[in-house]
Design a protein around this motif. Structure first.
Motif, short mmCIF file in Angstrom:
data_model
loop_
_atom_site.label_atom_id
_atom_site.label_comp_id
_atom_site.label_asym_id
_atom_site.label_seq_id
_atom_site.Cartn_x
_atom_site.Cartn_y
_atom_site.Cartn_z
N SER A 70 -17.90 -11.76 -1.26
CA SER A 70 -16.68 -10.48 -0.24
C SER A 70 -14.98 -11.52 -0.93
N ILE A 83 -10.79 -11.10 -0.70
CA ILE A 83 -10.22 -10.21 0.79
C ILE A 83 -8.96 -10.15 0.01
N LYS A 123 -2.78 -5.55 -0.42
CA LYS A 123 -2.78 -4.31 -1.06
C LYS A 123 -1.26 -4.68 -1.95
N SER A 183 -7.96 -7.76 -8.08
CA SER A 183 -9.08 -7.99 -7.39
C SER A 183 -9.89 -8.72 -8.56
N SER A 195 -4.68 -3.18 -5.79
CA SER A 195 -5.47 -2.78 -5.09
C SER A 195 -4.67 -2.23 -4.05
N PRO A 198 -5.97 -0.12 0.37
CA PRO A 198 -6.92 0.20 1.17
C PRO A 198 -8.02 0.84 0.91
N SER A 203 -11.25 -0.52 -0.32
CA SER A 203 -12.09 -1.43 -0.06
C SER A 203 -13.78 -0.94 0.17
N LEU A 208 -15.40 -6.19 -1.45
CA LEU A 208 -13.91 -5.96 -1.10
C LEU A 208 -13.24 -5.32 -0.04
N ALA A 209 -11.96 -6.05 0.67
CA ALA A 209 -11.36 -5.67 1.91
C ALA A 209 -9.55 -5.97 1.23
N VAL A 210 -8.46 -4.55 1.29
CA VAL A 210 -7.76 -4.76 0.63
C VAL A 210 -6.80 -4.16 1.83
N GLN A 211 -6.54 -5.30 2.27
CA GLN A 211 -5.06 -5.34 3.92
C GLN A 211 -3.96 -4.83 3.32
#
Lengths: 115, 113
Positions: B10, B12, B15, B19, B80, B82, B85, B109-112
């Motif tokens: 995983s 994180i 923005k 990644s 990257s 959101p 994600s 993948l989580a793009v904050q």
């Protein structure tokens, strides 16, 4: 819509039972592939059919079987189900049967839950 | 050995950041390396692919870097967003009697924002 249709979308059944998952490939595609997706093992290749004939076999249990019919749709049969068989089952299709992973289109999957 | 090892499990990213997802393989007969993107409730979809005769392929914000001698390849997502994600899978296949793909275990993948 990818053009690959899988039914049903969700299936809940008890241990020991048998289920059938169905896949209609994208128009013109001759190969169908079945994959099992679980949280800890990613996408595991089960079996490939090309124009009605088995082409390759992966980590498919003896309790599982598949076939591809003359209209090119495919069915995956899972029997004597165990809790560990709970997973997402994906079907993919491609125009070709050989030559290297090209042209895959996946369906949206069938989520199987064994209770 | 028909395995493709993928890391991290995983990721994180903020923005606008980069990644990076890595994959490694053993079988030198593999000659096609695609990356797939999967959104929740959907099947994987082809994102970008490379053959081992090139070291890099770029499509928009997505780049594959390929190191044949190290038997490694990676996906870079620049800037990257959101909307990126998703779960990303690397895969590999070889020419021959079948058309099957061998997949890595996936990277969430989580793009904050």
């Amino acid at each position: 819509d990818s053009g690959v249709t899988q039914t049903p979308k969700h299936l809940i059944t008890a241990t020991g039972q048998r289920v059938t998952l169905r896949c209609s490939p994208r128009s013109g595609d001759l190969s169908v592939y079945w994959y099992q997706q679980s949280l800890d093992q990613g996408l595991q290749f089960l079996i490939q059919y090309y124009n009605g004939e088995e082409r390759a076999k992966g980590n498919i249990l003896e309790r599982f079987s598949a076939q591809q019919f003359p209209d090119l749709h495919s069915e995956l049969n899972l029997s004597s189900l165990e809790l560990g068989d709970s997973a997402l089952y994906f079907c993919a299709s491609s125009p070709r049967g050989t030559g290297g992973g090209y042209g895959y289109t996946f369906g949206s999957g069938t989520r199987l839950t064994v209770v | 050995q028909q395995q493709v090892k993928q890391s991290p499990q995983s990721l994180i990213v903020q923005k606008g950041g980069i990644s990076i997802i890595n994959c490694a393989y053993e079988n030198t007969a593999f000659d096609y390396f695609p990356w797939y993107q999967q959104f929740p409730g959907k099947g994987p979809a082809l994102l970008i692919a490379i053959r081992p005769d090139v070291s890099e392929k770029k499509e928009g914000r997505f780049t594959i870097s390929f190191n044949k001698s190290a038997k490694q390849f990676s996906l870079h997502i620049m800037d990257s967003q959101p909307g990126d994600s998703a779960t990303y899978f690397c895969a590999a296949s070889m020419g021959g009697a079948t058309n099957k793909l061998i997949f890595g275990t996936g990277t969430l993948l989580a793009v904050q924002p």
